[in-house]
Motif scaffolding. Structure first.
Motif, short mmCIF file in Angstrom:
data_model
loop_
_atom_site.label_atom_id
_atom_site.label_comp_id
_atom_site.label_asym_id
_atom_site.label_seq_id
_atom_site.Cartn_x
_atom_site.Cartn_y
_atom_site.Cartn_z
N UNK A 99 -11.20 -5.82 15.27
CA UNK A 99 -12.15 -6.78 15.56
C UNK A 99 -11.34 -8.28 15.59
N UNK A 100 -11.08 -8.84 16.71
CA UNK A 100 -10.58 -10.07 16.93
C UNK A 100 -11.45 -11.37 16.59
N UNK A 105 -13.48 -1.73 21.87
CA UNK A 105 -14.35 -1.18 22.81
C UNK A 105 -14.78 -2.09 23.84
N UNK A 106 -14.21 -3.45 23.81
CA UNK A 106 -14.71 -4.36 24.68
C UNK A 106 -16.08 -4.99 24.49
N UNK A 107 -16.78 -4.86 23.29
CA UNK A 107 -17.88 -5.70 23.15
C UNK A 107 -17.56 -6.86 22.30
N UNK A 108 -18.17 -7.95 22.97
CA UNK A 108 -17.98 -9.46 22.62
C UNK A 108 -19.18 -9.88 22.07
N UNK A 132 -9.30 -15.69 23.80
CA UNK A 132 -8.62 -15.73 22.39
C UNK A 132 -9.00 -14.47 21.45
N UNK A 133 -10.14 -14.33 21.48
CA UNK A 133 -10.57 -13.23 20.64
C UNK A 133 -9.93 -11.62 21.04
N UNK A 134 -9.82 -11.65 22.64
CA UNK A 134 -9.19 -10.42 23.17
C UNK A 134 -7.80 -10.32 22.63
#
Length: 403
Positions: free
Chosen positions: A202-203, A218-221, A377-379
């Motif tokens: 988790x970023x 998983x691509x969840x934001x 940025x989180x990605x």
């Protein structure tokens, strides 16, 4: 590894007991000020034995502290100066040469202090089984300059830390909002999560517009808006300005109360945010955050944005996340923040012009991928987490590698 937490217990005191405890706290603060002044005047020799030789008898005879309290005062002040020393080393003084335009960074140490650390607020350090202890009836025994007190604590969910696997240590007595609190250091041996055991990444990008933006493999934001928090901070700021303009004794007392109230509110916000992140994570998650050391010095924001940046406690949120994650079987790493908001998470192109600060968007000129700039940025932090799992101890982005 050992994970430390602080138990914050409110204690009930009769009027006479409160008076005895308050007087002990005042004298302990006076003793700490004596030690602090001595350190300032004698070249900051942070050595327990040297200070014991020079100040122990003065603390006992002139201040009236008991033997263990005198030792605790010396250790407490040494610890505070070491903390300040570490902070100054991590944040060197930076200035711009008016002729060349180049920035120069000068390392700082304790000699940069213009006055000794101040100990105006009454406080007291108590050593486990010497100055404080648990009684069989569930009460606490606290030492004062006059006699020992037997007080009743409010546990409020801290019972989970009173098991044999938790080791209790030094306690600090504080007075806040007219109530007395005992802050007890507790430590527990916990199993560390090896990088080979990590199941998810988790970023977490921290900021002002969004308090945090988290993204997993998983691509969840998830976005946590900072609008309500910024509004309340602005309200506190306006109130402070009004009180400062009045500049009366009552206004100054109100300012002091307001400061403590805002700090407690911010701590509660960080506590709830970190608790939610940990509780919603899948087992054995790696949390990746940016290393924001020196962000306040590097910022070139306008006055209002600069004030908001200084009022947000990024470090406190990270520390809360670290200990909660460790106790829940997760792990946290801090990585370089360089290029995390400029790099395209799809094709890897790094270009600062691709980010639109005004509209908080990001669009890659190479592959056309676009999204919210905080989400970008989180990605990228998830990508750095993958580099860490692949064996890199210091994952970071560079233009030469990514191109």
């Amino acid at each position: 590894m050992k994970q430390a937490v602080t138990l914050k217990l409110r204690i009930l005191l009769a009027a006479e007991e409160a008076q005895l405890l308050q007087e002990t706290m005042r004298q302990f603060a006076v003793g700490c000020q004596l030690v602090s002044q001595y350190l300032f005047d004698h070249g900051f020799v942070l050595d327990q034995n040297v200070l014991h030789e020079a100040l122990y008898h003065r603390l006992r005879a002139d201040i009236g502290l008991k033997a263990q309290m005198a030792q605790s005062a010396i250790r407490h002040v040494i610890g505070n100066y070491k903390t300040v020393q570490t902070q100054m080393k991590s944040e060197p003084y930076a200035f711009k040469d008016r002729y060349t335009g180049q920035w120069t960074r000068c390392p700082r140490d304790l000699t940069w202090l213009r006055r000794p650390l101040q100990y105006r607020k009454p406080q007291l350090k108590l050593v486990r089984n010497r100055d404080w202890s648990w009684l069989k009836d569930g009460r606490l025994s606290l030492n004062t300059l006059a006699k020992r007190l037997r007080v009743t604590p409010y546990l409020h969910g801290f019972e989970q830390y009173l098991t044999p696997d938790w080791q209790l240590g030094t306690a600090t007595v504080l007075r806040t909002g007219g109530h007395y609190f005992l802050h007890i250091a507790a430590a527990k041996e916990v199993a560390t999560v090896d990088r080979t055991q990590v199941k998810d990444i988790v970023g977490i990008d921290r900021g002002l517009r969004f308090v945090l933006v988290s993204h997993n493999r998983a691509g969840q934001t998830t976005f946590v808006s900072g609008k309500a928090i910024a509004s309340k901070r602005a309200q506190y700021h306006r109130t402070r300005q009004e009180l400062q303009r009045k500049n009366t004794k009552s206004a100054k007392r109100c300012l002091h109360r307001l400061s403590g109230r805002e700090n407690r509110w911010m701590s509660d916000v960080n506590h709830r945010l970190s608790k939610t992140l940990v509780s919603e994570a899948s087992p054995k998650t790696l949390f990746v955050v940016e290393n924001l050391t020196g962000i306040r010095q590097q910022s070139r924001r306008q006055a209002q944005a600069q004030r908001e940046l200084h009022s947000w406690s990024f470090f406190e949120l990270e520390q809360a996340l670290r200990y909660k994650a460790t106790l829940a079987g997760h792990t946290v790493i801090a990585v370089s923040a360089q290029y995390t908001s400029q790099r395209c998470p799809k094709c890897g192109r790094i270009d600062k012009t691709q980010r639109d600060h005004k509209h908080h968007t990001y669009r890659c000129v190479a592959c056309g991928y676009q999204s919210n700039d905080d989400r970008i940025a989180a990605m990228n932090l998830v990508t750095l987490g993958q580099q860490y799992l692949s064996g890199s101890n210091h994952p970071r982005f560079t233009k030469e590698v990514v191109g």
